[in-house]
Scaffold this motif. Structure first.
Motif, mmCIF file in Angstrom:
data_model
loop_
_atom_site.group_PDB
_atom_site.id
_atom_site.type_symbol
_atom_site.label_atom_id
_atom_site.label_comp_id
_atom_site.label_asym_id
_atom_site.label_seq_id
_atom_site.Cartn_x
_atom_site.Cartn_y
_atom_site.Cartn_z
ATOM 1 N N UNK A 98 0.667 -0.863 0.336
ATOM 2 C CA UNK A 98 0.637 -0.406 0.482
ATOM 3 C C UNK A 98 0.748 0.852 0.065
ATOM 4 N N UNK A 99 0.677 2.484 -0.443
ATOM 5 C CA UNK A 99 1.210 3.271 -0.596
ATOM 6 C C UNK A 99 1.547 4.407 0.985
ATOM 7 N N UNK A 100 2.456 4.658 1.812
ATOM 8 C CA UNK A 100 3.023 5.121 2.631
ATOM 9 C C UNK A 100 3.149 3.657 3.557
ATOM 10 N N UNK A 101 3.113 2.560 3.106
ATOM 11 C CA UNK A 101 3.565 1.586 3.911
ATOM 12 C C UNK A 101 5.178 1.227 4.568
ATOM 13 N N UNK A 102 5.240 0.379 5.513
ATOM 14 C CA UNK A 102 6.221 -0.208 6.074
ATOM 15 C C UNK A 102 6.469 -1.646 5.937
ATOM 16 N N UNK A 103 7.747 -1.851 5.063
ATOM 17 C CA UNK A 103 7.782 -3.067 5.788
ATOM 18 C C UNK A 103 8.634 -3.605 6.444
ATOM 19 N N UNK A 119 3.890 3.546 13.449
ATOM 20 C CA UNK A 119 2.865 2.421 13.828
ATOM 21 C C UNK A 119 1.578 2.864 13.550
ATOM 22 N N UNK A 120 1.634 3.799 13.050
ATOM 23 C CA UNK A 120 -0.313 4.164 12.458
ATOM 24 C C UNK A 120 -0.107 3.833 10.841
ATOM 25 N N UNK A 121 1.182 3.128 10.133
ATOM 26 C CA UNK A 121 1.211 3.080 9.040
ATOM 27 C C UNK A 121 0.598 1.553 8.571
ATOM 28 N N UNK A 122 0.361 1.301 7.152
ATOM 29 C CA UNK A 122 0.224 0.283 7.026
ATOM 30 C C UNK A 122 1.143 -0.456 6.920
#
Length: 318
Positions: free
Chosen positions: A77-82, A150-153
């Motif tokens: 997703x956009x602006x996700x964290x891996x 913590x608030x990112x997908x």
């Protein structure tokens, strides 16, 4: 021998090693967790193993990741964290990052803090626009993500068939913990070694150059150095074989003769032919791994294999 790529990392303290070794030498059969393979010498030997002609897992998984990088990137997703569990040198994630320009951050998780920071610094230099936020933690246990993400997908990455180093119950626990860490709506990309001709499996863990034997025996050298034990590596033989009923490779160190090992004021006898079980590496079919994932709360979403179906990469959805 090592799992199909990223090893489970070593603990931070020698005392944990000592207590686990004492417990393992007291058990029947004797055993020790494979995470203790990975001191500096063991890690270097593991890297040598991944380049051996018999050892198909690393190169096969990397081939799949190269070929499917675009499809994997499209899942992010956009602006996700891996979040990579057991990141090591972050070598495999480099195959994917070019196809993930939408990432807001990369969080490598590994127990070896110094090595982790070195790998993070190198990746920052290679991909200067990507925030790299390392977390030094045992990825098999619950851990906190950095506050900034913590608030990112979230999307998880667990390559190397390290999942195979867990017995099925522990693998289910890991997948459940990963689901809790990544949260609702997340995905998890997992590398899984497949059941195949036992001759290929046995060759991969008994290479002609003897590197895997040295890797296995280095465990005893490490115990002598760090814990003051008196193992004689020459008094043990490397043995690895595919246990078909359990669908796993087993790796053992077999005592060549009756002997006794001393640790912390205690004596641990070995009979001739008695072994120390140092690793299990479970192999799955696509269906059996999908069933395991479902039992931990994940829904299988995609599956890719190489042409010869030696290895697989699964995408799971929360």
């Amino acid at each position: 021998m090592p799992n199909t790529a990223r090893p489970i990392p070593a603990p931070a303290t020698g005392s944990a090693f000592a207590s686990d070794l004492a417990a393992g030498l007291s058990s029947r059969p004797k055993r020790l967790a494979p995470k203790y393979f990975y001191d500096a010498a063991g890690s270097a030997l593991f890297e040598d193993i991944t380049a051996l002609p018999e050892y198909y897992p690393t190169r096969t998984e990397m081939q799949i990741l190269r070929e499917r990088a675009g499809e994997i990137g499209a899942l992010v997703p956009q602006d996700a964290v891996l979040v990579e569990f057991g990141s090591g040198s972050s070598a495999k994630v480099r195959l994917l990052l070019e196809e993930m320009p939408q990432l807001a951050a990369y969080v490598p998780v590994d127990i070896s803090g110094d090595f982790l920071e070195e790998a993070a610094q190198a990746l920052r230099a290679e991909v200067p626009g990507l925030p790299v936020l390392p977390v030094a933690a045992d990825f098999t246990q619950a851990f906190d993500l950095p506050q900034d993400v913590r608030d990112l997908p979230r999307i998880g990455f667990f390559p190397g068939s390290t999942i195979g180093n867990f017995d099925p119950d522990a693998a289910r626990d890991f997948l459940g913990n990963a689901l809790h860490t990544l949260g609702p709506g997340s995905r998890l990309i997992v590398g899984v070694d497949l059941v195949k001709d036992p001759r290929l499996l046995n060759a991969a863990y008994n290479d002609a150059a003897g590197v895997t034997a040295r890797f296995n025996l280095n465990l005893l050298t490490r115990a002598n150095r760090e814990l003051g034990t008196d193992f004689d590596p020459d008094a043990f033989a490397h043995r690895a074989f595919f246990n078909a009923p359990s669908s796993r490779i087993e790796m053992h160190l077999v005592s060549r003769s009756p002997q006794a090992i001393h640790l912390g004021g205690r004596t641990f006898p070995f009979a001739a032919g008695e072994s120390l079980h140092t690793e299990s590496s479970y192999k799955y079919t696509p269906a059996s791994f999908a069933a395991l994932a479902r039992s931990a709360g994940w829904t299988p979403e995609a599956l890719w294999t190489d042409r010869d179906r030696l290895f697989s990469v699964h995408v799971l959805r929360a």
